[in-house]
Design an enzyme around this catalytic site. Sequence first.
Site, PDB file in Angstrom:
ATOM      1  N   GLY A 166      31.311  39.621  47.190  1.00  0.00           N
ATOM      2  CA  GLY A 166      32.661  39.968  47.646  1.00  0.00           C
ATOM      3  C   GLY A 166      32.588  41.009  48.750  1.00  0.00           C
ATOM      4  N   ARG A 174      29.091  33.841  47.947  1.00  0.00           N
ATOM      5  CA  ARG A 174      28.428  34.117  46.662  1.00  0.00           C
ATOM      6  C   ARG A 174      27.312  33.104  46.407  1.00  0.00           C
ATOM      7  NH1 ARG A 174      31.219  38.164  44.205  1.00  0.00           N
ATOM      8  NH2 ARG A 174      33.469  38.286  44.510  1.00  0.00           N
ATOM      9  N   ASP A 215      25.294  43.614  42.601  1.00  0.00           N
ATOM     10  CA  ASP A 215      24.177  43.309  41.702  1.00  0.00           C
ATOM     11  C   ASP A 215      23.599  41.910  41.901  1.00  0.00           C
ATOM     12  OD1 ASP A 215      22.668  44.613  39.588  1.00  0.00           O
ATOM     13  OD2 ASP A 215      23.330  42.929  38.377  1.00  0.00           O
ATOM     14  N   THR A 256      30.105  47.643  46.780  1.00  0.00           N
ATOM     15  CA  THR A 256      31.136  46.957  45.981  1.00  0.00           C
ATOM     16  C   THR A 256      32.312  47.901  45.784  1.00  0.00           C
ATOM     17  OG1 THR A 256      31.776  46.118  43.804  1.00  0.00           O
ATOM     18  CG2 THR A 256      29.891  47.570  43.826  1.00  0.00           C
ATOM     19  N   ASP A 265      30.205  49.786  40.316  1.00  0.00           N
ATOM     20  CA  ASP A 265      29.562  49.564  39.020  1.00  0.00           C
ATOM     21  C   ASP A 265      28.047  49.372  39.114  1.00  0.00           C
ATOM     22  OD1 ASP A 265      29.577  47.104  40.254  1.00  0.00           O
ATOM     23  OD2 ASP A 265      30.369  45.987  38.553  1.00  0.00           O
ATOM     24  N   GLY A 272      37.945  45.209  39.677  1.00  0.00           N
ATOM     25  CA  GLY A 272      36.871  46.056  39.143  1.00  0.00           C
ATOM     26  C   GLY A 272      35.992  45.360  38.138  1.00  0.00           C
ATOM     27  N   GLU A 325      41.669  44.397  35.537  1.00  0.00           N
ATOM     28  CA  GLU A 325      41.632  42.936  35.332  1.00  0.00           C
ATOM     29  C   GLU A 325      40.713  42.534  34.189  1.00  0.00           C
ATOM     30  OE1 GLU A 325      40.035  41.107  38.854  1.00  0.00           O
ATOM     31  OE2 GLU A 325      38.124  42.160  38.710  1.00  0.00           O
ATOM     32  N   ARG A 383      58.056  44.920  35.083  1.00  0.00           N
ATOM     33  CA  ARG A 383      57.529  43.991  36.084  1.00  0.00           C
ATOM     34  C   ARG A 383      56.020  44.204  36.226  1.00  0.00           C
ATOM     35  NH1 ARG A 383      62.004  42.313  35.656  1.00  0.00           N
ATOM     36  NH2 ARG A 383      63.556  41.903  37.283  1.00  0.00           N
ATOM     37  N   GLN A 387      43.054  45.066  47.681  1.00  0.00           N
ATOM     38  CA  GLN A 387      42.171  46.212  47.398  1.00  0.00           C
ATOM     39  C   GLN A 387      40.863  46.168  48.175  1.00  0.00           C
ATOM     40  OE1 GLN A 387      42.386  46.907  42.769  1.00  0.00           O
ATOM     41  NE2 GLN A 387      43.187  44.908  43.292  1.00  0.00           N
TER      42      GLN A 387
HETATM   43  O1  F6P Z   1      33.230  42.431  42.779  1.00  0.00           O
HETATM   44  C1  F6P Z   1      34.295  42.649  43.630  1.00  0.00           C
HETATM   45  C2  F6P Z   1      35.521  41.892  43.203  1.00  0.00           C
HETATM   46  O2  F6P Z   1      36.567  42.205  44.081  1.00  0.00           O
HETATM   47  C3  F6P Z   1      35.947  42.115  41.752  1.00  0.00           C
HETATM   48  O3  F6P Z   1      36.631  43.322  41.580  1.00  0.00           O
HETATM   49  C4  F6P Z   1      36.770  40.890  41.501  1.00  0.00           C
HETATM   50  O4  F6P Z   1      36.841  40.549  40.138  1.00  0.00           O
HETATM   51  C5  F6P Z   1      36.043  39.834  42.270  1.00  0.00           C
HETATM   52  O5  F6P Z   1      35.292  40.500  43.277  1.00  0.00           O
HETATM   53  C6  F6P Z   1      36.933  38.807  42.924  1.00  0.00           C
HETATM   54  O6  F6P Z   1      36.132  37.847  43.507  1.00  0.00           O
HETATM   55  P1  F6P Z   1      36.629  36.768  44.553  1.00  0.00           P
HETATM   56  O7  F6P Z   1      36.783  37.458  45.888  1.00  0.00           O
HETATM   57  O8  F6P Z   1      35.543  35.765  44.564  1.00  0.00           O
HETATM   58  O9  F6P Z   1      37.950  36.241  44.080  1.00  0.00           O
END
Ligand code: F6P
Length: 343
Positions: free
Chosen positions: A10, A71, A102, A125, A129, A170, A222, A267, A275
């Site tokens: 990501g 990815r 990672d 990231t 983490d 996250g 999330e 809501r 983000q």
């Molecule tokens: O690892 C970064 C992140 O933004 C996570 O916080 C999130 O769960 C994931 O990537 C979302 O991935 P994608 O961009 O493939 O939807």
Amino acid sequence: MIVGILTGGGDCPGLNAVIRAVVRTVHNAGGRTIGLLEGWRGAIQNQSIELTLDATNEIIGRGGTILGSSRTNPYKILGDDLRVAESFRKLGLQSLIAIGGDDTLGVAYQLYSEQGLAVIGCPKTIDNDLSSTDQTFGFDTSINIVMEAVDRLRTTAESHRRIIVVETMGRHAGWITCYSGIAADADFILVPEVKVDLDRMCNLLKKRRENGKPYGIVVVSEGVTLSLDEEFVTQDAELDDFGHVRLGGIGEMVADIIEKRTGFETRCVTLGHLQRGGPPSAYDRVLGTRLGIHAARLAINKDSGKMVALRGTNIVSVPLDTAVGKMRTLDLDVLKEAEEFFK
Ligand code: F6P
């Protein structure tokens, strides 16, 4: 001397700051930098571009990555790791700097240990983490984005006497939620590291309303799971190349529960990829630049199998094998400090 560079996983704000710093440092040492496109996909397919000073001079303030990202996992399809090794040789790389989380760094270590490729890792990231660095770039920008969003949501929540639940990214670590929740004065935060206490949260929201605060803000990660009659996990069934599920949807469930239990109109806002977008903060620009300079120095010195990392205020290098495979969850001491505001 030719140094390769790629960005995997990501994206996050600050990647271009690293690229710019690598290109500059390699240039100063008399070398050239080649960018592999879209993470490991570009390495498998040998797709690359020359990165010049001119092309990278002004990218420090730009979000995302000029190289593109994916990815893609070279260990998913048989033979792709050998294709990476072939591209490495064809391009005449002295070293390859892999910027990623990672998954990307795990591949970097495998290519180094199994194929003998001179790979160097650089951690990134928004999730913060990774275990071997005190902070990842991208995190600071993302918590500022959440904070600004909550500052805006506060005024509309107050006008309508509502509770607003804000769902943050996250994955399975609560760093973004906890830090942005503290900075934005949330009434309650829910993180994956701690069992959710819905009664406590709803009672607190009711108490605050009785005491004169006519609205409320709850920030939820999330990756939070709920135990009601059964265990609820909100995730997509599809897995990515590294076996990760896509998380999301817990905010709506929490909002529903709050409305039912408190009677307050509620809501949910899911901030999602907002983000990760837009220009990096000053902190992330500087951290990315410093990591890039140090990664380039390792590449120039042929000191591979290492990852650059932040320790305190210093940039150090650590062996790649000790840097991957362990998730760094939220420091619970920080959560305990935040708890002072959830009473
Ligand atoms: O690892 C970064 C992140 O933004 C996570 O916080 C999130 O769960 C994931 O990537 C979302 O991935 P994608 O961009 O493939 O939807």
